[in-house]
Scaffold this motif. Structure first.
Motif, mmCIF file in Angstrom:
data_model
loop_
_atom_site.group_PDB
_atom_site.id
_atom_site.type_symbol
_atom_site.label_atom_id
_atom_site.label_comp_id
_atom_site.label_asym_id
_atom_site.label_seq_id
_atom_site.Cartn_x
_atom_site.Cartn_y
_atom_site.Cartn_z
ATOM 1 N N VAL A 19 0.850 -1.185 0.000
ATOM 2 C CA VAL A 19 0.000 0.000 0.000
ATOM 3 C C VAL A 19 0.891 1.241 0.000
ATOM 4 C CG1 VAL A 19 -0.230 0.065 2.516
ATOM 5 C CG2 VAL A 19 -1.963 1.144 1.093
ATOM 6 N N TYR A 20 0.501 2.248 -0.786
ATOM 7 C CA TYR A 20 1.259 3.499 -0.784
ATOM 8 C C TYR A 20 0.350 4.671 -1.071
ATOM 9 C CZ TYR A 20 1.376 3.405 -5.945
ATOM 10 O OH TYR A 20 1.037 3.396 -7.269
ATOM 11 N N PHE A 21 0.828 5.852 -0.723
ATOM 12 C CA PHE A 21 0.123 7.102 -0.996
ATOM 13 C C PHE A 21 0.672 7.681 -2.287
ATOM 14 C CE2 PHE A 21 -1.188 8.694 3.534
ATOM 15 C CZ PHE A 21 -1.955 7.561 3.703
ATOM 16 N N ALA A 22 -0.203 7.959 -3.237
ATOM 17 C CA ALA A 22 0.173 8.633 -4.479
ATOM 18 C C ALA A 22 -0.333 10.070 -4.380
ATOM 19 C CB ALA A 22 -0.426 7.919 -5.680
ATOM 20 N N PHE A 23 0.583 10.999 -4.202
ATOM 21 C CA PHE A 23 0.226 12.411 -4.075
ATOM 22 C C PHE A 23 0.051 13.025 -5.451
ATOM 23 C CE2 PHE A 23 2.062 11.406 -0.034
ATOM 24 C CZ PHE A 23 1.347 12.170 0.867
ATOM 25 N N GLU A 24 -0.664 14.140 -5.508
ATOM 26 C CA GLU A 24 -0.891 14.834 -6.773
ATOM 27 C C GLU A 24 0.436 15.316 -7.343
ATOM 28 O OE1 GLU A 24 -3.706 17.869 -5.699
ATOM 29 O OE2 GLU A 24 -5.389 16.500 -5.977
ATOM 30 N N GLU A 25 0.437 15.587 -8.642
ATOM 31 C CA GLU A 25 1.667 15.909 -9.357
ATOM 32 C C GLU A 25 2.476 17.040 -8.720
ATOM 33 O OE1 GLU A 25 3.108 17.165 -13.813
ATOM 34 O OE2 GLU A 25 1.165 16.205 -13.577
ATOM 35 N N GLU A 26 1.808 18.118 -8.313
ATOM 36 C CA GLU A 26 2.555 19.256 -7.768
ATOM 37 C C GLU A 26 3.219 18.949 -6.421
ATOM 38 O OE1 GLU A 26 -1.806 19.957 -6.731
ATOM 39 O OE2 GLU A 26 -0.744 19.555 -8.579
ATOM 40 N N THR A 27 2.786 17.890 -5.774
ATOM 41 C CA THR A 27 3.420 17.462 -4.526
ATOM 42 C C THR A 27 3.973 16.042 -4.669
ATOM 43 O OG1 THR A 27 1.276 16.727 -3.655
ATOM 44 C CG2 THR A 27 1.996 18.962 -3.062
ATOM 45 N N GLY A 28 4.296 15.668 -5.887
ATOM 46 C CA GLY A 28 4.759 14.308 -6.184
ATOM 47 C C GLY A 28 6.016 13.890 -5.459
ATOM 48 N N ILE A 29 6.836 14.850 -5.066
ATOM 49 C CA ILE A 29 8.034 14.507 -4.298
ATOM 50 C C ILE A 29 7.637 13.759 -3.029
ATOM 51 C CG2 ILE A 29 9.961 15.498 -2.958
ATOM 52 C CD1 ILE A 29 10.061 17.706 -5.158
ATOM 53 N N LEU A 30 6.473 14.073 -2.493
ATOM 54 C CA LEU A 30 5.993 13.359 -1.307
ATOM 55 C C LEU A 30 5.758 11.881 -1.597
ATOM 56 C CD1 LEU A 30 3.582 15.949 0.336
ATOM 57 C CD2 LEU A 30 5.808 15.186 1.174
ATOM 58 N N LEU A 98 3.178 17.180 8.013
ATOM 59 C CA LEU A 98 3.931 15.975 7.635
ATOM 60 C C LEU A 98 3.700 14.865 8.650
ATOM 61 C CD1 LEU A 98 5.924 14.555 5.756
ATOM 62 C CD2 LEU A 98 7.774 15.532 7.137
ATOM 63 N N LYS A 99 3.700 15.215 9.915
ATOM 64 C CA LYS A 99 3.422 14.220 10.957
ATOM 65 C C LYS A 99 2.029 13.630 10.773
ATOM 66 C CE LYS A 99 3.083 13.569 15.971
ATOM 67 N NZ LYS A 99 1.966 12.646 15.834
ATOM 68 N N ARG A 100 1.061 14.476 10.482
ATOM 69 C CA ARG A 100 -0.309 14.006 10.272
ATOM 70 C C ARG A 100 -0.370 13.036 9.091
ATOM 71 N NH1 ARG A 100 -4.414 14.722 7.100
ATOM 72 N NH2 ARG A 100 -3.470 16.376 5.864
ATOM 73 N N LEU A 101 0.303 13.373 7.996
ATOM 74 C CA LEU A 101 0.308 12.515 6.807
ATOM 75 C C LEU A 101 0.969 11.163 7.092
ATOM 76 C CD1 LEU A 101 1.188 15.192 4.116
ATOM 77 C CD2 LEU A 101 -0.991 13.959 4.309
ATOM 78 N N ILE A 102 2.064 11.190 7.831
ATOM 79 C CA ILE A 102 2.734 9.928 8.180
ATOM 80 C C ILE A 102 1.829 9.094 9.078
ATOM 81 C CG2 ILE A 102 4.703 8.880 9.376
ATOM 82 C CD1 ILE A 102 6.374 11.301 8.392
ATOM 83 N N ASP A 103 1.171 9.718 10.043
ATOM 84 C CA ASP A 103 0.227 8.992 10.903
ATOM 85 C C ASP A 103 -0.901 8.366 10.077
ATOM 86 O OD1 ASP A 103 1.644 9.570 13.245
ATOM 87 O OD2 ASP A 103 0.384 11.300 13.760
ATOM 88 N N GLU A 104 -1.392 9.092 9.078
ATOM 89 C CA GLU A 104 -2.435 8.549 8.189
ATOM 90 C C GLU A 104 -1.905 7.366 7.397
ATOM 91 O OE1 GLU A 104 -4.244 11.561 5.700
ATOM 92 O OE2 GLU A 104 -4.847 12.741 7.443
ATOM 93 N N TRP A 105 -0.663 7.466 6.922
ATOM 94 C CA TRP A 105 -0.079 6.354 6.165
ATOM 95 C C TRP A 105 0.064 5.121 7.061
ATOM 96 C CZ3 TRP A 105 4.263 3.440 6.957
ATOM 97 C CH2 TRP A 105 4.528 2.499 5.967
ATOM 98 N N VAL A 106 0.539 5.312 8.296
ATOM 99 C CA VAL A 106 0.688 4.190 9.226
ATOM 100 C C VAL A 106 -0.670 3.523 9.454
ATOM 101 C CG1 VAL A 106 1.221 3.550 11.623
ATOM 102 C CG2 VAL A 106 2.779 5.055 10.350
ATOM 103 N N ALA A 107 -1.717 4.317 9.638
ATOM 104 C CA ALA A 107 -3.066 3.759 9.841
ATOM 105 C C ALA A 107 -3.528 2.989 8.607
ATOM 106 C CB ALA A 107 -4.053 4.874 10.180
ATOM 107 N N ALA A 108 -3.282 3.535 7.423
ATOM 108 C CA ALA A 108 -3.679 2.853 6.167
ATOM 109 C C ALA A 108 -2.889 1.558 5.998
ATOM 110 C CB ALA A 108 -3.468 3.772 4.971
ATOM 111 N N ARG A 109 -1.597 1.589 6.317
ATOM 112 C CA ARG A 109 -0.772 0.388 6.215
ATOM 113 C C ARG A 109 -1.242 -0.683 7.192
ATOM 114 N NH1 ARG A 109 4.463 -0.088 9.256
ATOM 115 N NH2 ARG A 109 2.785 0.027 10.767
ATOM 116 N N ASP A 110 -1.530 -0.284 8.427
ATOM 117 C CA ASP A 110 -1.997 -1.246 9.435
ATOM 118 C C ASP A 110 -3.330 -1.857 9.028
ATOM 119 O OD1 ASP A 110 0.292 -0.664 10.861
ATOM 120 O OD2 ASP A 110 -0.734 0.513 12.408
#
Length: 121
Positions: A19-30, A98-110
């Motif tokens: 599972v991964y987060f695909a960010f929009e093009e303008e924030t694709g570095i994320l 950034l912390k919020r986004l990482i927390d969301e990713w951890v929840a999605a991964r779990d």
């Protein structure tokens, strides 16, 4: 800034495997930061963010597989070390966001791991 993303999956032999987060093009570095760094080092990165937000450290600099990051109290600079010439190579994100986004990713991964274990995916 709004960091919109879609939750996507990589498949292996017809089954969702990652599972991964695909960010929009303008924030694709994320997207690169999350797939190259957060996947492997999310606990360390969250600890680094907490050290800065709690003012135990003024900032934390680190480099991983694909990116360099410099966590400050208000903002975090993320640099894609392998960006193609002519393409954006860095992004600045509010540290709390950034912390919020990482927390969301951890929840999605779990959630993904739990569903995979139960055979729901």
């Amino acid at each position: 800034m709004n960091y919109n993303y879609a939750i996507k999956y990589l498949e292996f032999e017809g089954k969702k495997d990652f599972v991964y987060f695909a960010f929009e093009e303008e924030t694709g570095i994320l997207t690169n930061f999350f797939t190259g760094e957060v996947v492997n080092f999310h606990k360390t990165i969250l600890e680094q963010i907490e050290q800065v937000l709690s003012k135990k450290k003024r900032h934390v600099e680190c480099s991983g597989n694909e990116c360099y990051w410099n966590i400050g109290l208000k903002e975090t600079l993320i640099v894609d070390n392998f960006a193609n010439e002519g393409e954006p190579s860095e992004i600045t994100v509010e540290t709390f966001e950034l912390k919020r986004l990482i927390d969301e990713w951890v929840a999605a991964r779990d959630k993904f791991k739990k569903q995979k274990t139960k055979g729901e995916i």
